[in-house]
Each structure stands twice: as structure tokens, then as C-alpha cells.
Design a protein around this motif. Structure first.
Motif, PDB file in Angstrom:
ATOM      1  N   ILE B 118      76.357  31.333  66.738  1.00 40.82           N
ATOM      2  CA  ILE B 118      77.722  31.807  67.030  1.00 40.82           C
ATOM      3  C   ILE B 118      78.093  31.399  68.467  1.00 40.82           C
ATOM      4  O   ILE B 118      79.184  30.883  68.724  1.00 40.82           O
ATOM      5  N   ILE B 119      77.135  31.617  69.393  1.00 43.03           N
ATOM      6  CA  ILE B 119      77.371  31.248  70.792  1.00 43.03           C
ATOM      7  C   ILE B 119      77.618  29.736  70.903  1.00 43.03           C
ATOM      8  O   ILE B 119      78.405  29.283  71.720  1.00 43.03           O
ATOM      9  N   ASP B 120      76.951  28.992  70.026  1.00 42.80           N
ATOM     10  CA  ASP B 120      77.100  27.542  70.050  1.00 42.80           C
ATOM     11  C   ASP B 120      78.380  27.082  69.331  1.00 42.80           C
ATOM     12  O   ASP B 120      78.621  25.893  69.187  1.00 42.80           O
ATOM     13  N   GLY B 121      79.182  28.039  68.876  1.00 43.78           N
ATOM     14  CA  GLY B 121      80.481  27.698  68.290  1.00 43.78           C
ATOM     15  C   GLY B 121      80.448  27.389  66.801  1.00 43.78           C
ATOM     16  O   GLY B 121      81.400  26.842  66.249  1.00 43.78           O
ATOM     17  N   ILE B 122      79.380  27.736  66.142  1.00 47.29           N
ATOM     18  CA  ILE B 122      79.298  27.479  64.701  1.00 47.29           C
ATOM     19  C   ILE B 122      79.975  28.620  63.941  1.00 47.29           C
ATOM     20  O   ILE B 122      79.838  29.797  64.299  1.00 47.29           O
ATOM     21  N   ALA B 123      80.745  28.254  62.895  1.00 54.40           N
ATOM     22  CA  ALA B 123      81.508  29.255  62.129  1.00 54.40           C
ATOM     23  C   ALA B 123      80.577  30.316  61.547  1.00 54.40           C
ATOM     24  O   ALA B 123      79.446  30.006  61.161  1.00 54.40           O
ATOM     25  N   GLU B 124      81.093  31.559  61.488  1.00 50.91           N
ATOM     26  CA  GLU B 124      80.264  32.686  61.108  1.00 50.91           C
ATOM     27  C   GLU B 124      79.622  32.521  59.730  1.00 50.91           C
ATOM     28  O   GLU B 124      78.429  32.833  59.546  1.00 50.91           O
ATOM     29  N   SER B 125      80.375  32.020  58.775  1.00 51.25           N
ATOM     30  CA  SER B 125      79.820  31.916  57.424  1.00 51.25           C
ATOM     31  C   SER B 125      78.648  30.936  57.403  1.00 51.25           C
ATOM     32  O   SER B 125      77.600  31.206  56.798  1.00 51.25           O
ATOM     33  N   ARG B 126      78.820  29.818  58.081  1.00 52.38           N
ATOM     34  CA  ARG B 126      77.757  28.805  58.155  1.00 52.38           C
ATOM     35  C   ARG B 126      76.557  29.359  58.948  1.00 52.38           C
ATOM     36  O   ARG B 126      75.403  29.157  58.570  1.00 52.38           O
ATOM     37  N   ALA B 127      76.862  30.075  60.039  1.00 51.65           N
ATOM     38  CA  ALA B 127      75.798  30.651  60.870  1.00 51.65           C
ATOM     39  C   ALA B 127      74.988  31.668  60.069  1.00 51.65           C
ATOM     40  O   ALA B 127      73.756  31.682  60.132  1.00 51.65           O
ATOM     41  N   ASN B 128      75.692  32.499  59.286  1.00 57.50           N
ATOM     42  CA  ASN B 128      74.993  33.518  58.490  1.00 57.50           C
ATOM     43  C   ASN B 128      74.125  32.890  57.402  1.00 57.50           C
ATOM     44  O   ASN B 128      73.037  33.391  57.099  1.00 57.50           O
ATOM     45  N   GLU B 129      74.612  31.805  56.845  1.00 63.24           N
ATOM     46  CA  GLU B 129      73.849  31.112  55.814  1.00 63.24           C
ATOM     47  C   GLU B 129      72.523  30.601  56.400  1.00 63.24           C
ATOM     48  O   GLU B 129      71.451  30.805  55.828  1.00 63.24           O
ATOM     49  N   ARG B 130      72.629  29.990  57.590  1.00 59.09           N
ATOM     50  CA  ARG B 130      71.412  29.468  58.224  1.00 59.09           C
ATOM     51  C   ARG B 130      70.506  30.598  58.700  1.00 59.09           C
ATOM     52  O   ARG B 130      69.278  30.513  58.614  1.00 59.09           O
ATOM     53  N   ALA B 131      71.111  31.692  59.179  1.00 59.30           N
ATOM     54  CA  ALA B 131      70.311  32.841  59.625  1.00 59.30           C
ATOM     55  C   ALA B 131      69.564  33.450  58.445  1.00 59.30           C
ATOM     56  O   ALA B 131      68.413  33.865  58.573  1.00 59.30           O
ATOM     57  N   GLY B 132      70.209  33.467  57.268  1.00 60.74           N
ATOM     58  CA  GLY B 132      69.576  33.990  56.061  1.00 60.74           C
ATOM     59  C   GLY B 132      68.343  33.170  55.711  1.00 60.74           C
ATOM     60  O   GLY B 132      67.291  33.715  55.355  1.00 60.74           O
ATOM     61  N   ARG B 133      68.478  31.856  55.845  1.00 56.49           N
ATOM     62  CA  ARG B 133      67.322  30.984  55.549  1.00 56.49           C
ATOM     63  C   ARG B 133      66.189  31.228  56.547  1.00 56.49           C
ATOM     64  O   ARG B 133      65.015  31.258  56.171  1.00 56.49           O
ATOM     65  N   ALA B 134      66.547  31.413  57.821  1.00 55.35           N
ATOM     66  CA  ALA B 134      65.519  31.659  58.838  1.00 55.35           C
ATOM     67  C   ALA B 134      64.810  32.986  58.575  1.00 55.35           C
ATOM     68  O   ALA B 134      63.598  33.102  58.735  1.00 55.35           O
ATOM     69  N   LEU B 135      65.573  33.987  58.121  1.00 51.59           N
ATOM     70  CA  LEU B 135      64.955  35.283  57.786  1.00 51.59           C
ATOM     71  C   LEU B 135      64.023  35.144  56.580  1.00 51.59           C
ATOM     72  O   LEU B 135      62.951  35.748  56.556  1.00 51.59           O
ATOM     73  N   ASP B 136      64.413  34.321  55.610  1.00 53.13           N
ATOM     74  CA  ASP B 136      63.530  34.056  54.466  1.00 53.13           C
ATOM     75  C   ASP B 136      62.201  33.470  54.950  1.00 53.13           C
ATOM     76  O   ASP B 136      61.137  33.839  54.474  1.00 53.13           O
TER      77      ASP B 136
END
Lengths: 176, 257
Positions: B118-136
């Protein structure tokens, strides 16, 4: 370790013949261990002599008769006594590493740092094996007897490495 | 990036010195470090306190600059970057894991992990998708909406690791990652780092004083007085049974007659 009591323990589960005893010891009780056949029979002879086990000879078709061993009441008491007493703690204090360090620190050309470095490398190599084997053991549903021995190996190696750090610190103060 | 053999070099340090203070207070924290770490390698840095191991990690992470010598991460010489470029490098190429988890307590697990994106300017939906993968990846995919206060220390450290991985960095830097954990959760954290190396090809450099943690690495680098005094590459791992077979004391001793 007392093979004698291990055998009493195995017989407490039910009668077994010599070969079965050896295989239960090596495969179930103490994984990856070796117990030679001569030792099993010599131990059984002593247990018979002391009245802790008795045996029956079972006739077999086409094969030599086999002896099946079972626990006596006295044997069961001896097993209980063994389980109920604290073991002598195996500390292995005056080990080879200690001896090398004590020799190296007295010699003018003695390279105690070199000794510590070598011993540490050896211990790290084994700790690397043991920690990762232990991690795999959890994933692969390895028998508890193996995982518990790996835990003991990890903790002992960790202790040895910590002790080597202390040796390095103390000897460094003595001869900077 | 440079390659040695078939392996890409993730970081390369040559003749690195770091001096703090001047004249009477001058301390040479690093006194000539040469170190190459290959992509997908797991390196542990050990050494007594004051040996320079944290300073070394800070230089590799672009948190501090070398007095002389070169530090290159993913083929980029850090000295050639301006402040903005250095910030970008830290944000996109390097993941940090510390002893303290440094999570934002009012944010959920997934919000904490998505924060760097988010700080890097990535859209929230895309950021959450990638964060979900990292949590997996760290085994917490089923608990995205828990806040740090509702999780154990080990779980919080795993969220911190997921956050460090979310930008898919070339390098993960860990400074005493199990320092706040008990031995069981510490082991779990180390196994997670090991799995990231083995299965995801992640490059990890970890500072630790803990022998058990260091033993999980592929290579141990030992510092003393700002110099590398020892390096050890650890051999490939055998099965648990093979390891036990190589340990003494399992053969039955002779009983007294």
C-alpha cells in the motif's frame, strides 16, 4: 544402558523367543541400534540363572526346537525396581575435546583456537543434520522413539556448542 | 546480476570497512569483509556481541553505508544509489525480519502484510491478494482478520515474515528472528525460513547467536573483531534414521555378568 532390563521390559509385554527379542529391541525399543545375537543369549542365560525369566522349549516341524522366554514374578519385581530408581546421569564430562583444549593451552605452540574451530565445525555439521532430520520427522510421522532421540541429540549438541563458546571466551582471556 | 557457475549472486561484498566515530572514539566495526551469497542460499552470521554482525546486516540491507568497499544487492552497488533509490531497493528487493515483530496492533494480519505494498502505491485489492498469498506461505492463510494481540508470539513472527515476503524480495534479512520466542515456536519459525529457501528459492541471511538456529542454514559465517574468521558450508541432510545411525551410543553396551 541396561540390556538386561530392556529384555525384562520386552518380556513384560508377553513371552518371546531370542530372535523376536533382538528384533523388538533393535526396531522398536532403540531405533537404529545393534544388539548382537551372542549378547542376547548370554544375557538370557544370566537372567535364567538369576531366576528372573524362565523358558519353555517349543517343538517345531522341520526346524530345531525353539526356546520361548517369559518373565518370572521375581523378574517383574526387578523390572519395577529398575524403573523406580534414578539412572546414573551420563554427563561425559572429561571428553576428548576437553582433553585437547587442556593440552593445547599448556603448549607454547598450542593452537587452542584451532582446536575449538575444528570441534565446532564437527558439532555444527551434526547439529545441521539433526535439526533438519528432526524437522522432517514431524512432517513424515516418524516413530516417537526416533523423534525423541533426535531431540536429545539436538539438545546435547547445542550444549556442546555453547560450552565451546565459553571455552573460547575463557581461554581468550587467559592468552589474548 | 553476476553469476558464478550456474548460480546467481544475490549479494556481493568486497573489501567492506565500517568505521564509527573519530580519533579517540574511533571504532572499526567491520575491518575488510568479502562475502558472496548465492541466490537461494541460506547463510547464518554468528559471532560474539560487538563482532560486527548487526552492522554487516545493516549494510547489506541498505540501512547504513559502508565507509569503504562495495556492497551489491541483486547486482546493484548500493553506493551508486541516491536516497530515493535506496528506499525503493529496501522496499522492493529486501525483506526484513527482526526480533521484535513490529506489527501495527490496530491492523489485522492481512492489513499488516499488505502495508508495504500500500505504501508503495499498489491498489488495495491487488495488495490484499498478494498479502493473502504471503499469509498462505507462512501457514496463516485461514486467519487473515485476526489482530496481532489475538495471536501468539510465534504467529506474530510468522505475520512479520509474511510482510517481509509480500514484495517478493530477492533477499530476506533476519536479525535474531527467534530472540523473543520459546524453543518450540522458535523451531517452527526456523523451519518456516528453511522451507522458504528449499521450496521458494528464497535467499536468507540471518544474524543469530543461537547455534540451533544457525545449524538450519546452508553456511555459517563467523565474525570476530569485524573480520570473517571462519566459514563453514554444511553438508546436505540425510534422513532421521541415517542421522541416528551416525550418532554414537545407540549400540547396546555389555552388561556386567
Amino acid at each position: 544402558m541396561s540390556v538386561r532390563h530392556a529384555i525384562l521390559g520386552l518380556l513384560a509385554e508377553g513371552p518371546l523367543h531370542g530372535y523376536e527379542l533382538r528384533s523388538a529391541y533393535e526396531n522398536e525399543l532403540v531405533p537404529q541400534s545393534r544388539l548382537n545375537a551372542g549378547q542376547v543369549y548370554a544375557t538370557l542365560d544370566r537372567l535364567l540363572r538369576d531366576g528372573l525369566v524362565h523358558h519353555e522349549v517349543v517343538a517345531q516341524n522341520d526346524r530345531p526346537d525353539k526356546k520361548v522366554f517369559a518373565l518370572t514374578a521375581q523378574g517383574r519385581d526387578e523390572l519395577g525396581r529398575w524403573l523406580g530408581h534414578a539412572s546414573k546421569v551420563d554427563l561425559d564430562l572429561r571428553n576428548e575435546t576437553f582433553l585437547k583444549l587442556m593440552v593445547a593451552r599448556r603448549l607454547p605452540e598450542g593452537d587452542w583456537r584451532g582446536v575449538i574451530a575444528l570441534e565446532r565445525r564437527g558439532a555444527f555439521e551434526r547439529l545441521h543434520q539433526a535439526t533438519q532430520a528432526r524437522a522432517r520427522a514431524d512432517r513424515d510421522a516418524t516413530p516417537l522413539s526416533i523423534t525423541l532421540l533426535l531431540d536429545l541429540a539436538v539438545l546435547k549438541l547445542e550444549g556442546l556448542l555453547e560450552w565451546l563458546d565459553r571455552c573460547e571466551e575463557a581461554l581468550g582471556k587467559e592468552t589474548p | 546480476m553476476t553469476t558464478t557457475g550456474t548460480r546467481t549472486t544475490a549479494i556481493a561484498l568486497h573489501g567492506v570497512h565500517k568505521v564509527f566515530g573519530e580519533s579517540s572514539t574511533r571504532v572499526e566495526a567491520l575491518a575488510g569483509i568479502d562475502l558472496d551469497v548465492g541466490a537461494g542460499e541460506f547463510v547464518a552470521i554468528m559471532g560474539p556481541s560487538g563482532s560486527g554482525k548487526s552492522t554487516l546486516l545493516h549494510l547489506i540491507g541498505g540501512l547504513d553505508v559502508a565507509t569503504s568497499g562495495t556492497v551489491a544487492v541483486g547486482g546493484e552497488d548500493l553506493a551508486s544509489l541516491n536516497d530515493d533509490q535506496l528506499t525503493m531497493l529496501r522496499r522492493r528487493k529486501i525483506g526484513f525480519v527482526f526480533q521484535a515483530y513490529n506489527l501495527v496492533s490496530v491492523l489485522t494480519a492481512i492489513e499488516n502484510v499488505a502495508l508495504p505494498l500500500i505504501i508503495d502505491g499498489i491498489a488495495e485489492s491487488r495488495a490484499n491478494e498478494r498479502a493473502g498469498r504471503a499469509l498462505d506461505l507462512v501457514g496463516l492463510g485461514s486467519r487473515p482478520d485476526h489482530r496481532p494481540g489475538e495471536m501468539s508470539g510465534g504467529e506474530q513472527q510468522r505475520i512479520a515474515i509474511a510482510r517481509s515476503l509480500v514484495a517478493e524480495p530477492v533477499l530476506l534479512l533476519a536479525d535474531e528472528p527467534t530472540g523473543n520466542l520459546d524453543s518450540v515456536t522458535g523451531d517452527q519459525t526456523m523451519r518456516l525460513l528453511r522451507r522458504l529457501v528449499d521450496e521458494e528459492g528464497q535467499t536468507v541471511i540471518m544474524v543469530t547467536h543461537d547455534a540451533r538456529d544457525a545449524a538450519m542454514a546452508d553456511r555459517i559465517v563467523r565474525l570476530r573483531d569485524g573480520r570473517i574468521v571462519e566459514e563453514q558450508t554444511l553438508p546436505p541432510v540425510k534422513s532421521g534414521a541415517d542421522v541416528l545411525a551416525s550418532l554414537e551410543g545407540l549400540d547396546a553396551p555389555e552388561d556386567a555378568p
